[in-house]
Design an enzyme around this catalytic site. Structure first.
Site, short mmCIF file in Angstrom:
data_model
loop_
_atom_site.label_atom_id
_atom_site.label_comp_id
_atom_site.label_asym_id
_atom_site.label_seq_id
_atom_site.Cartn_x
_atom_site.Cartn_y
_atom_site.Cartn_z
N THR A 89 0.86 -1.18 0.00
CA THR A 89 0.00 0.00 0.00
C THR A 89 0.90 1.23 0.00
O THR A 89 1.98 1.22 0.58
CB THR A 89 -0.92 0.03 1.24
OG1 THR A 89 -0.14 -0.25 2.41
CG2 THR A 89 -2.04 -1.01 1.12
N HIS A 131 -6.16 -5.54 -7.29
CA HIS A 131 -5.56 -4.27 -6.83
C HIS A 131 -6.45 -3.58 -5.80
O HIS A 131 -6.54 -2.35 -5.75
CB HIS A 131 -5.33 -3.34 -8.03
CG HIS A 131 -4.08 -2.50 -7.91
ND1 HIS A 131 -2.91 -2.80 -8.57
CD2 HIS A 131 -3.81 -1.37 -7.22
CE1 HIS A 131 -2.00 -1.89 -8.29
NE2 HIS A 131 -2.52 -1.01 -7.46
N GLY A 152 -4.22 -5.08 3.25
CA GLY A 152 -3.73 -3.75 2.95
C GLY A 152 -4.36 -2.67 3.80
O GLY A 152 -3.74 -2.15 4.73
#
Length: 356
Positions: free
Chosen positions: A75, A249, A303
């Site tokens: 991240t 993603h 993340g």
């Protein structure tokens, strides 16, 4: 505190524009929401009378033997969340035995990230996330920089031929980092003036030949991140990838793709145990980890929850996030009659509301 508590604490701490940058996704954020909803579509079917007083949950990953089954996914811009930024994240991940994936968009240089991890663990596992650059010499310099810093693997992101259209950032006008912040791994690269920065590349022309070239540049294991189609997973293994990461993603690139979890079984079947399969996107609780491992993952990436922990409590917040997930997963494994990760099998996962 729960992960939801840390999220709310982070929301109250962060600049609203920076919160939106972390929390937001591409387009209408359908995939962003579906990544989390996907876990609610599955239920665990426990086995009984075969457990153990203690459980072994460690996994062997490329360049990271005996790691926790939770990886800190790459991240960007941790110093937007806390002044210690990636250093705090690195110390926390190393202390909790988790692999940290740092990368091009880190606001701390990779050598400093690895050094920080070594403050709390003698032999931490730090992987470097790489966006292949259209100019080979830039990619090669980044690969050398990661290896010289002590990274134990490379993670090549392949799902970003162009930049995702992130509605929140467009509305907020968030295009530049505040003064004093930069993507430090992109500094002093070939073709830039001394101390200058090179843009993080997005290359529509990226091909399997670029992956082959990266594999020739290094002896480090190379994992491929951003795989959703089983055919691409097979190709990644055939080209020499040491691992495959199922990922969309975090819903930040294409808003028309499936949830990462829904793609996991097909990718795991295509890889057929030849290399580890990881997945990220929507993991928010220990039971999510158990579902992912039962569907074929070796480990999961997390993340946003890490960034919420960092924003809320700094290093201790990241440790709290990872410890909560670890403990919840261990608890779920016990409830499912498992002694080790491999005891979670595909037949122990069912679709909610559907006959099985």
């Amino acid at each position: 505190m729960t992960l939801d508590d840390l999220h709310e604490a982070a929301r109250g701490t962060l600049d609203p524009v920076h919160y939106d940058y972390v929390a937001g996704g591409a387009g209408e954020e359908r995939v962003l929401a579906d990544n989390e909803r996907a876990f609610a579509r599955y239920a665990l079917l426990p086995r009984v009378l075969r457990g153990s007083e203690t459980r072994r949950t460690a996994v062997d990953l490329p360049g990271a033997p005996g790691a926790a089954p939770v990886v800190v996914a790459p991240t960007a811009f941790h110093r937007l969340a806390h002044p210690d930024g990636e250093r705090a994240t690195a110390r926390a991940a190393a202390a909790e035995g988790a692999v940290l994936v740092t990368g091009a968009a880190a606001t701390t240089a990779v050598a400093e990230v690895v050094a920080a991890a070594r403050e709390t663990a003698a032999d931490p596992a730090v992987w470097f996330q790489l966006y292949p650059h259209p100019r080979r010499e830039v990619t090669a310099a980044l690969v050398r920089r990661a290896a010289d810093a002590g990274c134990t693997a490379l993670v090549v992101t392949v799902d970003s031929p162009v930049f995702g259209r992130r509605t929140r950032d467009l509305r907020n006008g968030f295009t530049d980092l505040p003064p004093g912040h930069a993507a430090e791994n992109m500094r002093d690269l070939p073709g830039a003036p001394p101390g200058g920065l090179t843009d993080i590349p997005m290359s529509p022309a990226l091909s399997w030949r670029d992956l082959d070239d990266i594999l020739r540049m290094t002896t480090l294991p190379v994992l491929v991140k951003g795989v959703l189609h089983p055919a691409d997973a097979r190709l990644a293994v055939e080209h020499g990838a040491a691992g495959v990461l199922v990922s969309n993603h975090g819903g930040r690139q294409c808003d028309a793709v499936p949830a990462a979890l829904d793609c996991l079984p097909g990718v795991a079947d295509a890889v057929a145990g030849r290399v580890p399969v990881l997945m990220d996107g929507g993991v928010r609780r220990g039971a999510d980890i158990a579902v992912a491992l039962a569907l074929g993952a070796t480990a999961v990436g997390v993340g946003r929850p890490v960034v919420w922990g960092l924003a809320a409590e700094g290093e201790s917040g990241v440790r709290r996030t990872l410890a909560l997930l670890r403990d919840e997963y261990d608890h779920t494994l016990a409830l499912c009659g498992g002694r080790r990760n491999a005891d979670l099998t595909r037949d122990m996962v069912v679709r909610r509301g559907e006959p099985w």
